[in-house]
Design an enzyme around this catalytic site. Structure first.
Site, short mmCIF file in Angstrom:
data_model
loop_
_atom_site.label_atom_id
_atom_site.label_comp_id
_atom_site.label_asym_id
_atom_site.label_seq_id
_atom_site.Cartn_x
_atom_site.Cartn_y
_atom_site.Cartn_z
N PRO A 39 0.79 -1.23 0.00
CA PRO A 39 0.00 0.00 0.00
C PRO A 39 0.82 1.28 0.00
CG PRO A 39 -0.01 -1.02 2.17
CD PRO A 39 0.61 -2.01 1.23
N ASN A 40 0.29 2.24 -0.71
CA ASN A 40 0.83 3.61 -0.79
C ASN A 40 2.09 3.73 -1.64
OD1 ASN A 40 -1.18 4.86 0.94
ND2 ASN A 40 -0.24 3.70 2.60
N ARG B 87 4.93 11.17 -2.29
CA ARG B 87 4.77 10.88 -0.88
C ARG B 87 6.09 11.07 -0.12
NH1 ARG B 87 4.80 4.66 1.00
NH2 ARG B 87 4.18 5.03 3.16
N TYR C 129 11.37 8.95 1.02
CA TYR C 129 11.33 7.94 -0.04
C TYR C 129 11.99 8.39 -1.36
CZ TYR C 129 8.05 5.77 3.16
OH TYR C 129 7.48 5.21 4.28
N ASN D 224 8.09 -5.59 -1.43
CA ASN D 224 8.06 -4.45 -0.51
C ASN D 224 6.64 -4.43 0.06
OD1 ASN D 224 7.92 -2.09 0.91
ND2 ASN D 224 8.99 -0.85 -0.62
N ALA E 272 3.45 -0.94 4.65
CA ALA E 272 2.97 -1.01 6.04
C ALA E 272 2.48 -2.41 6.43
CB ALA E 272 1.87 0.02 6.26
N HIS F 180 4.51 -4.62 8.70
CA HIS F 180 4.49 -4.39 10.15
C HIS F 180 3.23 -4.94 10.81
CE1 HIS F 180 7.71 -1.76 9.00
NE2 HIS F 180 6.91 -0.88 8.43
N ASP G 266 1.71 -15.69 6.56
CA ASP G 266 1.25 -17.06 6.34
C ASP G 266 1.28 -17.40 4.86
OD1 ASP G 266 0.85 -17.43 9.03
OD2 ASP G 266 -1.32 -17.18 8.97
N GLU H 145 12.73 -9.44 1.11
CA GLU H 145 11.95 -8.27 1.52
C GLU H 145 12.76 -7.00 1.25
OE1 GLU H 145 11.16 -8.46 5.70
OE2 GLU H 145 10.02 -6.57 5.74
N HIS I 217 12.71 -2.66 1.65
CA HIS I 217 12.13 -1.37 2.05
C HIS I 217 13.03 -0.28 1.52
CE1 HIS I 217 9.17 -3.13 4.78
NE2 HIS I 217 10.13 -3.99 5.12
N ILE I 218 12.43 0.73 0.95
CA ILE I 218 13.20 1.84 0.38
C ILE I 218 13.93 2.59 1.49
CG2 ILE I 218 12.97 4.06 -0.82
CD1 ILE I 218 10.47 2.70 -2.25
N SER I 219 13.21 2.85 2.56
CA SER I 219 13.80 3.59 3.70
C SER I 219 14.42 2.60 4.69
CB SER I 219 12.71 4.41 4.40
OG SER I 219 11.72 3.55 4.95
N ARG J 132 13.71 4.64 11.89
CA ARG J 132 12.45 5.36 11.93
C ARG J 132 11.67 5.00 13.21
NH1 ARG J 132 9.56 4.94 6.30
NH2 ARG J 132 8.36 6.61 7.28
N ARG K 279 7.94 0.62 13.17
CA ARG K 279 8.44 0.11 11.87
C ARG K 279 9.60 -0.86 12.04
NH1 ARG K 279 5.90 3.52 8.07
NH2 ARG K 279 5.46 5.54 8.98
C1 DQA Z 1 8.38 1.14 3.33
C2 DQA Z 1 8.55 1.34 4.83
C3 DQA Z 1 7.25 1.10 5.58
O1 DQA Z 1 7.44 1.32 6.98
C4 DQA Z 1 6.19 2.06 5.10
O2 DQA Z 1 4.96 1.76 5.70
C5 DQA Z 1 6.06 2.08 3.61
C6 DQA Z 1 7.26 2.00 2.78
C7 DQA Z 1 9.66 1.47 2.56
O3 DQA Z 1 9.76 1.06 1.40
O4 DQA Z 1 10.56 2.14 3.08
O5 DQA Z 1 4.97 2.29 3.08
O6 DQA Z 1 8.08 -0.23 3.09
#
Ligand code: DQA
Length: 149
Positions: free
Chosen positions: A12-13, A20, A25, A76, A79, A82, A89, A100, A102-104, A109, A113
């Site tokens: 998501p997002n 964003r 990011y 990725n 959220a 978390h 599962d 896995e 994550h960009i950040s 943080r 997270r």
């Molecule tokens: C994220 C880190 C997550 O904590 C956050 O909810 C995201 C992006 C990242 O790519 O850094 O939406 O997965």
């Protein structure tokens, strides 16, 4: 010979990348991330299926579809990493290697997270390297697939 398929899933997002929180990011859009993945895949001689969804159920269904179809999954989870035991599962159920991304750097943080359910199903985690993390994940996945031979 048929190229192995690596499915690249985004939660998501991540469709909002570029708009964003660019301080966290960066300015790359999701289309830019897809281009990074396409270029890495060409270099590595693997096929990719790149997708994004805001829905937890859809993400779970896409993970399930990887069983028997994909040689590896790069995810990725955003959220949902978390929060989602359902996603964990599903990743356990597909029996293929998972990386896995994550960009950040989630560990620099907020405390909420720092934990990711998805990490329990992942052979490796890349975070904090920006969108280049996807290219590193594809390289690592191609190596794992080759080793499994
Ligand atoms: C994220 C880190 C997550 O904590 C956050 O909810 C995201 C992006 C990242 O790519 O850094 O939406 O997965």
């Amino acid at each position: 010979m048929k190229r192995p398929l690596i499915v690249v899933l985004n939660g998501p997002n991540l469709n909002m990348l570029g708009l964003r929180q660019p301080d966290i990011y960066g300015h790359a859009t999701l289309d830019d991330v897809e281009q990074v993945c396409i270029q890495a895949a060409e270099r590595l001689d693997v096929a990719i299926d790149f997708r994004q969804t805001n829905g937890e159920g859809e993400l779970v269904s896409w993970v399930q579809e990887c069983r028997g179809r994909a040689s590896g999954v790069v995810i990725n989870p955003a959220a949902y990493g978390h929060t989602s035991i359902a996603l964990l599962d599903a990743l356990h159920a597909i029996e293929c290697p998972v990386i896995e991304v994550h960009i950040s750097n989630i560990h620099r943080r907020e405390a909420f997270r720092h934990h990711s359910y998805v990490s329990q199903a992942a052979c490796g985690v890349i975070c904090g390297l920006g969108v280049r993390g996807y290219a590193h994940a594809l390289q690592a996945m191609a190596d794992i697939i080759e080793d499994e031979g």
